[in-house]
Design a protein around this motif. Structure first.
Motif, PDB file in Angstrom:
ATOM      1  N   TYR A  17      -4.397  75.612  16.587  1.00  0.00           N
ATOM      2  CA  TYR A  17      -4.855  74.932  15.375  1.00  0.00           C
ATOM      3  C   TYR A  17      -5.263  76.048  14.415  1.00  0.00           C
ATOM      4  O   TYR A  17      -6.239  76.771  14.664  1.00  0.00           O
ATOM      5  CB  TYR A  17      -6.035  74.013  15.675  1.00  0.00           C
ATOM      6  CG  TYR A  17      -6.545  73.257  14.470  1.00  0.00           C
ATOM      7  CD1 TYR A  17      -5.909  72.103  14.035  1.00  0.00           C
ATOM      8  CD2 TYR A  17      -7.665  73.703  13.768  1.00  0.00           C
ATOM      9  CE1 TYR A  17      -6.366  71.404  12.937  1.00  0.00           C
ATOM     10  CE2 TYR A  17      -8.143  73.007  12.668  1.00  0.00           C
ATOM     11  CZ  TYR A  17      -7.489  71.861  12.251  1.00  0.00           C
ATOM     12  OH  TYR A  17      -7.946  71.174  11.153  1.00  0.00           O
TER      13      TYR A  17
ATOM     14  N   LEU B 114      -4.648  75.347  21.514  1.00  0.00           N
ATOM     15  CA  LEU B 114      -4.560  73.901  21.697  1.00  0.00           C
ATOM     16  C   LEU B 114      -4.588  73.474  23.162  1.00  0.00           C
ATOM     17  O   LEU B 114      -4.958  72.333  23.476  1.00  0.00           O
ATOM     18  CB  LEU B 114      -3.277  73.372  21.047  1.00  0.00           C
ATOM     19  CG  LEU B 114      -3.220  73.424  19.521  1.00  0.00           C
ATOM     20  CD1 LEU B 114      -1.867  72.936  19.027  1.00  0.00           C
ATOM     21  CD2 LEU B 114      -4.344  72.603  18.910  1.00  0.00           C
TER      22      LEU B 114
ATOM     23  N   ARG C 286      -9.847  68.861  23.270  1.00  0.00           N
ATOM     24  CA  ARG C 286     -10.309  67.521  22.905  1.00  0.00           C
ATOM     25  C   ARG C 286     -10.306  67.366  21.383  1.00  0.00           C
ATOM     26  O   ARG C 286     -10.534  68.324  20.651  1.00  0.00           O
ATOM     27  CB  ARG C 286     -11.722  67.287  23.440  1.00  0.00           C
ATOM     28  CG  ARG C 286     -11.843  67.369  24.954  1.00  0.00           C
ATOM     29  CD  ARG C 286     -13.274  67.157  25.386  1.00  0.00           C
ATOM     30  NE  ARG C 286     -14.156  68.144  24.766  1.00  0.00           N
ATOM     31  CZ  ARG C 286     -15.495  68.127  24.863  1.00  0.00           C
ATOM     32  NH1 ARG C 286     -16.083  67.159  25.543  1.00  0.00           N
ATOM     33  NH2 ARG C 286     -16.210  69.055  24.275  1.00  0.00           N
ATOM     34  N   GLU C 287     -10.063  66.146  20.936  1.00  0.00           N
ATOM     35  CA  GLU C 287     -10.042  65.894  19.498  1.00  0.00           C
ATOM     36  C   GLU C 287     -11.401  66.168  18.869  1.00  0.00           C
ATOM     37  O   GLU C 287     -11.487  66.645  17.735  1.00  0.00           O
ATOM     38  CB  GLU C 287      -9.614  64.450  19.233  1.00  0.00           C
ATOM     39  CG  GLU C 287      -9.344  64.151  17.778  1.00  0.00           C
ATOM     40  CD  GLU C 287      -8.685  62.800  17.562  1.00  0.00           C
ATOM     41  OE1 GLU C 287      -8.609  62.365  16.395  1.00  0.00           O
ATOM     42  OE2 GLU C 287      -8.252  62.181  18.558  1.00  0.00           O
TER      43      GLU C 287
ATOM     44  N   LEU D 106     -11.637  69.819  18.015  1.00  0.00           N
ATOM     45  CA  LEU D 106     -10.886  70.125  16.802  1.00  0.00           C
ATOM     46  C   LEU D 106     -11.674  69.735  15.556  1.00  0.00           C
ATOM     47  O   LEU D 106     -11.728  70.485  14.578  1.00  0.00           O
ATOM     48  CB  LEU D 106      -9.540  69.394  16.827  1.00  0.00           C
ATOM     49  CG  LEU D 106      -8.474  69.930  17.791  1.00  0.00           C
ATOM     50  CD1 LEU D 106      -7.300  68.957  17.852  1.00  0.00           C
ATOM     51  CD2 LEU D 106      -8.003  71.306  17.366  1.00  0.00           C
TER      52      LEU D 106
ATOM     53  N   HIS E 191      -3.984  67.210  17.609  1.00  0.00           N
ATOM     54  CA  HIS E 191      -4.320  66.762  18.965  1.00  0.00           C
ATOM     55  C   HIS E 191      -3.077  66.251  19.686  1.00  0.00           C
ATOM     56  O   HIS E 191      -2.906  66.492  20.895  1.00  0.00           O
ATOM     57  CB  HIS E 191      -5.394  65.676  18.906  1.00  0.00           C
ATOM     58  CG  HIS E 191      -5.883  65.261  20.255  1.00  0.00           C
ATOM     59  ND1 HIS E 191      -5.612  64.024  20.790  1.00  0.00           N
ATOM     60  CD2 HIS E 191      -6.602  65.933  21.201  1.00  0.00           C
ATOM     61  CE1 HIS E 191      -6.150  63.941  21.997  1.00  0.00           C
ATOM     62  NE2 HIS E 191      -6.754  65.079  22.261  1.00  0.00           N
TER      63      HIS E 191
ATOM     64  N   ALA F   4      -1.291  69.182  20.880  1.00  0.00           N
ATOM     65  CA  ALA F   4      -1.961  69.757  22.047  1.00  0.00           C
ATOM     66  C   ALA F   4      -1.523  69.059  23.325  1.00  0.00           C
ATOM     67  O   ALA F   4      -1.312  69.700  24.366  1.00  0.00           O
ATOM     68  CB  ALA F   4      -3.477  69.667  21.875  1.00  0.00           C
TER      69      ALA F   4
END
Length: 392
Positions: free
Chosen positions: A126, A190, A198-199, A202, A229, A232
């Motif tokens: 990311y 990621l 995990r979202e 992020l 995500h 990922a």
């Protein structure tokens, strides 16, 4: 006996006896069917190649899964006196390709050709870009760097000054110099062997850099969290498919044991070094681990216990995605395994204690080549800094 002259009790007892006999017969028949199916399923099961073991310990409670070479038909033709079960060849799970990357770092992962920042593209990171009109204060930059461990995955920062077009990796020590960065690039991994990011991590990272950019009055570019995500999860799936180890076991003939002093002497003469974690490691000139030698039994090879330890076997392990030039390294490891077997008076076997054949070793070598080729096609070179981050 005249049925008409029987009492109701006698008739009832006869009926109950018949029911019991029929019930026992049905039960025995069912057990036989169940047992037969179990045997047939065992014989017909398509086993994975026993040399390769999937590195899924990080994603599930299971131990590492290897794919190892199995016996070929010629072995049984030449060894008809031995009663050894046939292992059917297995296949590596289908490896899906990763989606194309449209970021500025869309280049093959070759550290000797491209700058450090180019190694980390948006397919596995990311990436945020912070652009300021003036030099970013060292104090503010240092505060940002101190937060690099808050997001559950490895985070690298790169900086670029007005006078340079090349990205330079930034560490906490970099800010003690007279730096003049006007642009920053953050690369948050990621996925790794612990799974996808995990979202919520992020989101936390995005909010952190947005606050930082706002504080120093800089512009910022942040990718969409939901898309990142999803990427990922795809990356983790691909990495899981190629994350395997190759293992070759050497066990004593007739259940014989090896003494620790002889194992250590042979290992060190071959180029291994016993390290504090109880594992012999074979490293290259750049100190990268090519393969390891471990105890076939649960106990580690602790340096202070090698004089007294005995074991029924040792295991060679090659971590496929973390080793460059896997084909050459596999040949090197296999040759050493043969030397160990001859010197220790042991035999090379898979995890099922089935002797290994040259044909089986060749098939496993080809599967290793296929895995590393698939990684390269998806911009992940086995053994590169990029791969070492993903498979850590």
């Amino acid at each position: 006996m005249d049925l008409l002259n029987m009492s109701d009790l006698q008739v009832s007892l006869i009926i109950i006896g018949i029911v019991i006999i029929v019930g026992v017969a049905i039960f025995n028949w069912a057990q036989q069917v169940r047992y037969r199916r179990r045997i047939e399923s065992t014989l017909d099961h398509q086993h994975d190649d026993a040399l390769f073991k999937k590195n899924d310990a990080h994603r599930s409670p299971e131990t590492h899964k290897r794919i190892e070479p199995e016996l070929d038909q010629s072995f049984f033709l030449n060894n008809t006196s031995q009663h050894i079960p046939t292992i059917e060849p297995g296949n590596i799970p289908e490896i899906n390709s990763l989606p194309e990357d449209n970021s500025e770092a869309k280049t093959p992962v070759e550290t000797e050709t491209f700058s450090p920042a180019d190694v980390y593209d948006s397919r596995s990171n990311y990436i945020v870009i912070i652009s300021a009109d003036d030099k970013i204060p060292d104090t503010e930059l240092d505060n940002l760097l101190q937060r690099r461990y808050e997001f559950s995955k490895p985070l690298l920062w790169f900086g670029k000054s007005e006078k340079s077009s090349a990205w330079e990796e930034i560490t906490t020590g970099t800010t003690t110099k007279d730096t003049s960065f006007t642009s920053l690039r953050g690369c948050l991994l990621l996925a790794d062997r612990s799974g996808p990011i995990r979202e919520i991590d992020l989101s936390k990272f995005r909010d952190t850099v947005q606050d930082f950019a706002s504080h120093i009055e800089a512009k910022i570019e942040c990718p969409d969290i939901v898309c990142a995500h999803e990427q990922a999860i795809l990356l983790d799936k691909f990495c899981a498919d190629v994350d395997v180890m190759i293992g070759i076991n050497i066990i004593g003939k007739d259940n014989g044991a090896f003494v620790g002093t002889k194992i250590r002497a042979l290992a060190e003469a071959s180029g291994f070094r016993l390290e504090s974690d109880g594992v012999f490691k074979y490293r290259d000139e750049n100190n990268h681990i090519l393969f390891t030698l471990t105890n076939y039994e649960p106990d580690a090879f602790k340096p202070d216990k090698m004089k007294t330890i005995t074991t029924h076997g040792v295991t060679f392990l090659l971590d496929v995605p973390r080793v460059a030039n896997g084909e050459r390294v596999f040949d090197q490891m296999t040759q050493l395994a043969k030397i160990f077997a001859n010197t220790l008076g042991g035999i090379m076997v898979d995890d099922n204690r089935v002797p290994l054949s040259e044909n089986g070793l060749a098939r496993s070598k080809q599967q290793l080549i296929n895995i590393q080729s698939s990684m390269k096609e998806n911009n992940i070179i086995a053994g590169s800094p990029h791969a070492l981050r993903l498979f850590n």
